[in-house]
Write a protein that holds these residues in place. Structure first.
Motif, PDB file in Angstrom:
ATOM      1  N   ALA A 125       0.842  -1.207   0.000  1.00 49.46           N
ATOM      2  CA  ALA A 125       0.000   0.000   0.000  1.00 49.46           C
ATOM      3  C   ALA A 125       0.870   1.247   0.000  1.00 49.46           C
ATOM      4  O   ALA A 125       1.991   1.262   0.511  1.00 49.46           O
ATOM      5  CB  ALA A 125      -0.902  -0.003   1.228  1.00 49.46           C
ATOM      6  N   ASN A 126       0.342   2.300  -0.580  1.00 48.35           N
ATOM      7  CA  ASN A 126       1.069   3.566  -0.662  1.00 48.35           C
ATOM      8  C   ASN A 126       0.076   4.713  -0.422  1.00 48.35           C
ATOM      9  O   ASN A 126      -0.662   5.057  -1.335  1.00 48.35           O
ATOM     10  CB  ASN A 126       1.722   3.717  -2.031  1.00 48.35           C
ATOM     11  N   PRO A 127      -0.001   5.256   0.778  1.00 50.62           N
ATOM     12  CA  PRO A 127       0.880   5.066   1.923  1.00 50.62           C
ATOM     13  C   PRO A 127       0.632   3.751   2.653  1.00 50.62           C
ATOM     14  O   PRO A 127      -0.432   3.153   2.536  1.00 50.62           O
ATOM     15  CB  PRO A 127       0.537   6.259   2.828  1.00 50.62           C
ATOM     16  N   GLY A 128       1.629   3.349   3.420  1.00 52.14           N
ATOM     17  CA  GLY A 128       1.553   2.085   4.137  1.00 52.14           C
ATOM     18  C   GLY A 128       0.691   2.149   5.378  1.00 52.14           C
ATOM     19  O   GLY A 128       0.178   3.212   5.754  1.00 52.14           O
ATOM     20  N   PRO A 129       0.518   1.013   6.070  1.00 50.20           N
ATOM     21  CA  PRO A 129      -0.430   0.908   7.167  1.00 50.20           C
ATOM     22  C   PRO A 129      -0.092   1.722   8.413  1.00 50.20           C
ATOM     23  O   PRO A 129      -0.979   2.023   9.195  1.00 50.20           O
ATOM     24  CB  PRO A 129      -0.447  -0.599   7.477  1.00 50.20           C
ATOM     25  N   VAL A 130       1.170   2.091   8.631  1.00 51.81           N
ATOM     26  CA  VAL A 130       1.517   2.886   9.814  1.00 51.81           C
ATOM     27  C   VAL A 130       1.991   4.287   9.428  1.00 51.81           C
ATOM     28  O   VAL A 130       2.645   4.975  10.209  1.00 51.81           O
ATOM     29  CB  VAL A 130       2.594   2.188  10.678  1.00 51.81           C
ATOM     30  N   HIS A 131       1.616   4.732   8.243  1.00 51.77           N
ATOM     31  CA  HIS A 131       2.099   6.032   7.775  1.00 51.77           C
ATOM     32  C   HIS A 131       1.684   7.170   8.699  1.00 51.77           C
ATOM     33  O   HIS A 131       2.404   8.146   8.856  1.00 51.77           O
ATOM     34  CB  HIS A 131       1.596   6.303   6.356  1.00 51.77           C
ATOM     35  N   GLY A 132       0.508   7.044   9.331  1.00 49.36           N
ATOM     36  CA  GLY A 132       0.009   8.129  10.168  1.00 49.36           C
ATOM     37  C   GLY A 132       0.886   8.444  11.355  1.00 49.36           C
ATOM     38  O   GLY A 132       0.803   9.539  11.917  1.00 49.36           O
ATOM     39  N   VAL A 133       1.735   7.520  11.756  1.00 50.51           N
ATOM     40  CA  VAL A 133       2.678   7.780  12.841  1.00 50.51           C
ATOM     41  C   VAL A 133       3.783   8.716  12.363  1.00 50.51           C
ATOM     42  O   VAL A 133       4.320   9.508  13.144  1.00 50.51           O
ATOM     43  CB  VAL A 133       3.281   6.466  13.364  1.00 50.51           C
ATOM     44  N   PHE A 134       4.109   8.665  11.079  1.00 50.66           N
ATOM     45  CA  PHE A 134       5.252   9.397  10.545  1.00 50.66           C
ATOM     46  C   PHE A 134       4.864  10.624   9.730  1.00 50.66           C
ATOM     47  O   PHE A 134       5.524  11.668   9.851  1.00 50.66           O
ATOM     48  CB  PHE A 134       6.098   8.456   9.682  1.00 50.66           C
ATOM     49  N   PHE A 135       3.868  10.517   8.893  1.00 57.35           N
ATOM     50  CA  PHE A 135       3.583  11.637   7.994  1.00 57.35           C
ATOM     51  C   PHE A 135       2.094  11.721   7.702  1.00 57.35           C
ATOM     52  O   PHE A 135       1.330  10.814   8.003  1.00 57.35           O
ATOM     53  CB  PHE A 135       4.378  11.503   6.687  1.00 57.35           C
ATOM     54  N   THR A 136       1.688  12.850   7.134  1.00 57.44           N
ATOM     55  CA  THR A 136       0.272  13.115   6.890  1.00 57.44           C
ATOM     56  C   THR A 136      -0.160  12.594   5.521  1.00 57.44           C
ATOM     57  O   THR A 136       0.648  12.414   4.614  1.00 57.44           O
ATOM     58  CB  THR A 136      -0.024  14.616   6.960  1.00 57.44           C
ATOM     59  N   SER A 137      -1.451  12.395   5.394  1.00 59.03           N
ATOM     60  CA  SER A 137      -2.049  12.064   4.102  1.00 59.03           C
ATOM     61  C   SER A 137      -3.506  12.514   4.148  1.00 59.03           C
ATOM     62  O   SER A 137      -4.114  12.568   5.221  1.00 59.03           O
ATOM     63  CB  SER A 137      -1.962  10.562   3.805  1.00 59.03           C
ATOM     64  N   PRO A 138      -4.080  12.851   3.002  1.00 59.32           N
ATOM     65  CA  PRO A 138      -5.444  13.378   2.996  1.00 59.32           C
ATOM     66  C   PRO A 138      -6.491  12.282   3.089  1.00 59.32           C
ATOM     67  O   PRO A 138      -6.263  11.156   2.652  1.00 59.32           O
ATOM     68  CB  PRO A 138      -5.517  14.084   1.648  1.00 59.32           C
TER      69      PRO A 138
END
Length: 251
Positions: A125-138
């Motif tokens: 997946a892009n972003p990956g499953p733990v992306h919210g810990v590191f960076f933002t996405s809409p």
């Protein structure tokens, strides 16, 4: 203030900002955390306290912690443009170090979360499953509207800092200004954070995103570099607009 003083202060303060801010995201998002699924209110207040703590630690340099703040103060004329690269480079390094500390503090929770069968299915997946810990996405991907949201949210932050948060010499946040700014960040999170996750700080997003790309996390998925320009350019644009309007009104 010497470049070495700016460097030490901004690296340390921004590191703590991301450690506590990314830490609350990890606490809420990672399985086997005692705060798992605590919700958006916890995230908003966690980031507010993170700003407050980082700002008090970085008082010697003016507690910028954010290239958007640095840019605004340079446009306003309170700091030298020659100091801008030192501030911004220090902030980026501090953000990366803070993200590494979040990974270390929540190492077991990362392993449990990412070795879950559900996460394994999302490894591409892009972003990956733990992306919210590191960076933002809409939540709804629309680059222009996402960019506009970051511009508006950062405008509020910077205008609040310029009008009520600066120290007597204007080079950064005062002691009271740090508290005011922390409360403004909570307000932005609660009111304007829903669409994009409110980066409002280029290094808050870029530094941890780089760390996410480099860390040996199992099934971590992609770092969504196609979106990465939004939380960098949007806050800088919002800061420039806020500083420009401030100069027109009160300069």
């Amino acid at each position: 203030m010497s470049s070495s003083d700016i460097f030490a202060s901004e690296v340390t303060g921004t590191m703590v900002l991301i450690l506590l801010g990314g830490g609350v995201c990890a606490a809420v998002n990672l399985k086997r955390s005692k705060a798992f699924e605590a919700g958006w209110v916890a995230v908003a207040f966690g980031w507010g306290f993170a700003v407050l703590t980082g700002a008090y630690i970085a008082q010697p340099s003016g507690a910028h912690l954010n290239p958007a703040v640095t840019l605004a103060l340079a446009i306003k004329g309170d700091i030298s443009w020659g100091d801008v690269p030192v501030y911004m480079g220090s902030e980026l390094l501090g953000a990366m170090l803070g993200a590494v500390l979040v990974w270390l503090a929540y190492y077991s929770q990362f392993q449990v979360t990412l070795r879950d069968p559900e996460a394994a299915e999302m490894k591409n997946a892009n972003p990956g499953p733990v992306h919210g810990v590191f960076f933002t996405s809409p939540e709804v991907r629309h680059p222009f509207l996402n960019f506009l949201t970051e511009v508006i949210a950062t405008f509020v932050l910077i205008f609040a800092i310029l009008t009520q948060g600066l120290s007597a010499n204007g080079k950064g946040l005062s002691t009271l200004g740090a508290l005011i700014t922390a409360l403004v960040v909570v307000g932005i999170g609660l009111s304007l954070g829903g669409p994009t996750g409110y980066a409002i700080n280029p290094v808050r997003d870029l530094g941890p995103r780089i760390v996410h790309a480099l860390l040996p996390l199992p099934n971590k998925g992609g770092s969504d570099w196609a979106y990465a320009w939004v939380p960098v350019v949007g806050p800088l644009a919002g800061a420039a607009i806020a500083a420009g309007l401030y100069n027109l009104a009160w300069g």
